[in-house]
Design an enzyme around this catalytic site. Structure first.
Site, mmCIF file in Angstrom:
data_model
loop_
_atom_site.group_PDB
_atom_site.id
_atom_site.type_symbol
_atom_site.label_atom_id
_atom_site.label_comp_id
_atom_site.label_asym_id
_atom_site.label_seq_id
_atom_site.Cartn_x
_atom_site.Cartn_y
_atom_site.Cartn_z
ATOM 1 N N CYS A 16 56.114 67.103 14.894
ATOM 2 C CA CYS A 16 55.036 66.691 14.009
ATOM 3 C C CYS A 16 53.916 67.732 14.042
ATOM 4 C CB CYS A 16 54.435 65.336 14.351
ATOM 5 S SG CYS A 16 55.615 64.010 14.359
ATOM 6 N N ARG A 68 57.440 72.281 12.661
ATOM 7 C CA ARG A 68 57.278 71.312 13.758
ATOM 8 C C ARG A 68 57.955 69.989 13.459
ATOM 9 N NH1 ARG A 68 53.259 72.705 17.269
ATOM 10 N NH2 ARG A 68 53.068 70.562 17.950
ATOM 11 N N TRP A 74 58.351 64.517 12.327
ATOM 12 C CA TRP A 74 59.681 64.523 12.958
ATOM 13 C C TRP A 74 59.812 63.127 13.565
ATOM 14 C CZ3 TRP A 74 61.753 63.902 17.893
ATOM 15 C CH2 TRP A 74 63.055 64.380 18.079
ATOM 16 N N ASN A 113 50.575 62.967 16.397
ATOM 17 C CA ASN A 113 51.727 63.671 16.955
ATOM 18 C C ASN A 113 51.848 63.206 18.403
ATOM 19 O OD1 ASN A 113 53.604 65.580 17.844
ATOM 20 N ND2 ASN A 113 52.043 67.148 18.159
ATOM 21 N N GLY A 114 53.007 62.651 18.758
ATOM 22 C CA GLY A 114 53.181 62.153 20.124
ATOM 23 C C GLY A 114 53.893 60.817 20.091
ATOM 24 N N GLU A 132 73.641 81.048 25.623
ATOM 25 C CA GLU A 132 72.647 81.173 24.563
ATOM 26 C C GLU A 132 73.326 81.399 23.208
ATOM 27 O OE1 GLU A 132 69.749 80.558 23.839
ATOM 28 O OE2 GLU A 132 69.321 81.847 22.123
ATOM 29 N N LYS A 186 72.836 78.976 19.959
ATOM 30 C CA LYS A 186 72.368 79.437 18.647
ATOM 31 C C LYS A 186 73.314 78.936 17.563
ATOM 32 C CE LYS A 186 69.172 80.339 19.039
ATOM 33 N NZ LYS A 186 68.281 80.552 20.134
ATOM 34 N N GLU A 191 72.944 75.125 16.959
ATOM 35 C CA GLU A 191 71.672 74.714 16.344
ATOM 36 C C GLU A 191 71.666 74.873 14.835
ATOM 37 O OE1 GLU A 191 68.828 77.169 18.801
ATOM 38 O OE2 GLU A 191 67.676 75.340 18.600
ATOM 39 N N HIS A 247 90.849 77.230 35.010
ATOM 40 C CA HIS A 247 90.697 75.974 35.759
ATOM 41 C C HIS A 247 90.573 74.768 34.826
ATOM 42 C CE1 HIS A 247 90.457 78.127 39.508
ATOM 43 N NE2 HIS A 247 89.500 78.890 39.018
ATOM 44 N N LYS A 288 60.642 72.843 16.034
ATOM 45 C CA LYS A 288 60.372 74.053 16.806
ATOM 46 C C LYS A 288 59.765 73.741 18.171
ATOM 47 C CE LYS A 288 59.842 78.536 17.279
ATOM 48 N NZ LYS A 288 61.087 79.226 17.677
HETATM 49 C C1 AGP Z 1 65.905 77.554 20.780
HETATM 50 O O1 AGP Z 1 66.651 78.137 19.780
HETATM 51 C C2 AGP Z 1 65.707 76.112 20.630
HETATM 52 N N1 AGP Z 1 65.089 75.769 19.400
HETATM 53 C C3 AGP Z 1 65.181 75.332 21.814
HETATM 54 O O2 AGP Z 1 66.219 75.222 22.729
HETATM 55 C C4 AGP Z 1 63.928 75.881 22.543
HETATM 56 O O3 AGP Z 1 64.255 77.079 23.180
HETATM 57 C C5 AGP Z 1 63.434 74.838 23.554
HETATM 58 O O4 AGP Z 1 63.101 73.654 22.886
HETATM 59 C C6 AGP Z 1 62.263 75.337 24.374
HETATM 60 O O5 AGP Z 1 61.175 75.678 23.577
HETATM 61 P P1 AGP Z 1 59.980 76.510 24.168
HETATM 62 O O6 AGP Z 1 60.495 77.881 24.472
HETATM 63 O O7 AGP Z 1 58.938 76.512 23.091
HETATM 64 O O8 AGP Z 1 59.527 75.821 25.404
#
Ligand code: AGP
Length: 605
Positions: A2, A27, A72, A98-99, A479, A483, A486, A502, A600
């Site tokens: 949010c 956000r 969100w 937001n929260g 990672e 990616k 996501e 294994h 984000k």
């Molecule tokens: C990364 O591609 C993701 N969107 C997510 O995992 C992100 O890295 C995670 O939420 C942590 O965010 P931050 O680095 O702002 O703490």
């Protein structure tokens, strides 16, 4: 999660609020809304969907004060009714939030018993009713009285028809900034919404409120004690928040990585003593020598960067190191050790799980440093010291340049810790030169994008994708899988290459592609054996490797990256996997910058 904005000044509020919401849309983007103060009434416009939908349905207005929200969903599905702002029953009060209000169920029941008709399923709506019922002589007194009944986290902005010159805002666990202009004031969850209007920013602290008018603001605590704030100047410019000629922010940010790494290294490499210069850590060499363990905490990609960091610190500085998701750490009862250096890593500096982990560590007397991108963010301010990433603003939900600068910052930290201990000047110099070469080497990897575009065509036909890497390559594989998941919504899973036999080898078939991270290092033979095992079972492969490694007969696609120092190789191997995820998502036609269900900055539990 949010985004909230607010404006009070002399200009029409609607265009400013819409512009701010568009910049905060990363956000949360399932619904959007705004409220402006007309003559004796609040006009609310809100809708399920994106900010551009809100823009189409919002009429022009002469109002010069208003608040806005991009959502969100947490409580209640995305819908017009659940979109913010929420009004009190008499229409006098409007709230954006937001929260999460933890005791919203009890508060809803209480309000209903008092005869209030709730019109949404949200936790936020209760706040509007509580403020209206509080009966304070000013809006700020009513907000204080209402918040005394609320448990949970909030970044909050409130307007009131009876106090038409002001916005009252409050912060507890969700970020909130004030932007100070010329006879105008702005409110936002993030500087992204402010830099077009002002670079003068005030960060509110948890438990702090502000009453904001066109000619200024005053701040106070939940128990009505006045606080003093310092205005800081934000470095990031509006251009850095623009997509420019790029189709998506993600690809723009991938291509910004040479410059981002340069920014992270600037002024931090000491070629005289072959070490790193990290003044912001606030730790001297004597204290650093007493560190017996390094514990790294972050979430999602930041956690994977932490795994890379732990591996590198252990290898280079010979200090036992490990990484753990902050979201898990904070819910167990971890042993906190005096001689452990805790490292919190976060792009946004606002990730709630990481922030709470830092606060818990501090409460127990631990020393915590932060690797954070956003200057002045909550985590940065909580830590005893740290390394700012200087990646520039990252807008795409999928982290790329921030992740790479996290890895760069961990390399600097490892080098510094190593040189205080047993890393020789010769090895220090080797790493310094390796780090200096990285920006150019990343640029070289990016020049090979076409080959990855081709590989993405066949990869996009898969339902599931395996990623494998060993030791230094394993965080890269994790990672890479993250990616792809996501933004392409393909199921992707990372394994240590050593673990294949294994169990997971049972899954290998012509339908399951594997992305293999295969540096030309001391583990090459073992990795090649695993590739042969996959090929023997008809598993299609994309192999990322170095020149001279002969895998062309085994793999459908081979991507070659320049050689760095072995400890730094993961930084370069990571880049093609970002490009792969991006191009697969493009082939599949997904909204790359705003993947479904994600946001984000994860500022809720
Ligand atoms: C990364 O591609 C993701 N969107 C997510 O995992 C992100 O890295 C995670 O939420 C942590 O965010 P931050 O680095 O702002 O703490």
């Amino acid at each position: 999660m949010c985004g909230i904005v607010g404006y009070v000044g002399a200009l029409p509020a609607v265009p400013i609020l819409l512009d701010g919401l568009a910049r905060l849309e990363y956000r949360g983007y399932d619904s959007a809304g705004l409220a402006v103060l007309g003559t004796d009434r609040i006009d609310v416009h809100k809708t399920v969907g994106r900010v551009r939908v809100l823009e189409e349905l919002t009429p022009e207005s002469p109002a010069t004060l208003g608040i806005g929200h991009t959502r969100w969903a947490t409580h209640g599905a995305p819908s017009d009714a659940n979109a913010h702002p929420h009004l009190s029953a008499d229409g006098r009060i409007a709230v954006v939030h937001n929260g999460i209000i933890d005791n919203s169920v009890a508060l809803r029941e209480w309000l209903q018993a008092e005869g209030v008709r709730l019109v949404s399923e949200t936790d936020t709506e209760v706040i509007a009713h509580l403020i209206a019922l509080a009966g304070g002589d000013t809006l700020e007194h009513s907000v204080l009285a209402a918040l005394a009944q609320v448990e949970g986290t909030y970044g909050l902005a409130v307007i009131d028809t009876e106090q038409p010159d002001q916005i009252v805002v409050a912060r507890n666990g969700s970020p909130l900034l004030l932007g100070v202009g010329e006879q105008e004031m702005h409110v936002a969850s993030d500087a992204a919404a402010l830099v077009r209007y002002t670079r003068q920013i005030v960060h509110l602290d948890d438990g702090e409120l502000a009453t904001v008018r066109a000619d200024g603001f005053h701040t106070f605590t939940l128990d009505a004690q006045a606080t003093r704030k310092t205005t800081v100047t934000v470095d990031w410019s509006l251009d850095e928040y623009e997509r420019g000629a790029h189709e998506h922010f993600m690809i723009k940010e991938i291509h910004e990585q040479p410059e981002a790494v340069r920014g992270c290294l600037r002024g931090r490499l000491d070629t005289r003593f072959q070490t790193a210069h990290l003044g912001g850590l606030n730790i001297d060499a004597r204290e650093a020598r007493e560190v017996r363990r390094v514990k790294i905490l972050g979430c999602g990609s930041a956690y994977y960067a932490g795994q890379f960091g732990a591996q590198l610190i252990e290898e280079v500085a010979r200090i036992p190191a490990d990484a753990e998701p902050a979201s898990e750490f904070r819910y167990r009862n971890p042993v906190i050790e005096r001689d452990t250096l805790y490292v919190a890593v976060s792009q946004s500096g606002e990730t709630y799980d990481t922030l709470v982990a830092v606060q818990e560590l501090k409460r127990k007397g631990a020393r915590v440093i932060g690797l954070v991108n956003v200057v002045g963010s909550s985590i940065a301010r909580e830590c005893h010291g740290g390394i700012y990433l200087h990646a520039g603003p990252e807008v795409a939900v999928a982290s790329t340049k921030a992740l790479t600068t996290m890895m760069t910052a961990f390399s600097l930290l490892g080098l510094w810790l190593g040189r205080i201990r047993d890393l020789s000047a010769a090895d220090g110099g080797r790493l310094v030169r390796g780090l200096q070469a990285l920006p150019e080497q990343i640029a070289t990897v990016l020049e090979g994008e076409e080959a990855i575009v081709d590989a993405a065509q066949w990869m996009a036909k898969a339902q599931n994708v395996f990623y494998v890497g060993r030791v230094r390559g394993y965080p890269v594989a994790r990672e890479g899988a993250q990616k792809l998941k996501e933004i392409s919504y393909l199921h992707a899973e990372a394994y240590q290459t050593s673990e294949l036999k294994h169990g997971p080898l049972a899954l290998i078939s012509s339908d399951l592609p594997t992305v293999a991270v295969v540096p030309d290092d001391e583990l090459l033979d073992r990795n090649l054996t695993a590739l042969h095992e996959i090929a023997a079972r008809s598993g299609p492969m994309l192999v990322v490797t170095h020149d001279g490694v002969d895998v062309d007969d085994l793999a459908q696609s081979v991507i070659r990256v320049p050689r760095s120092e072995a400890e730094l190789d993961p930084l370069l191997f990571n880049i093609p996997l970002q490009l792969l995820a991006y191009h697969v998502a493009v082939v599949l036609g997904h909204d790359v910058d705003k993947p479904r269900n994600l946001a984000k900055s994860v500022t809720v539990e």
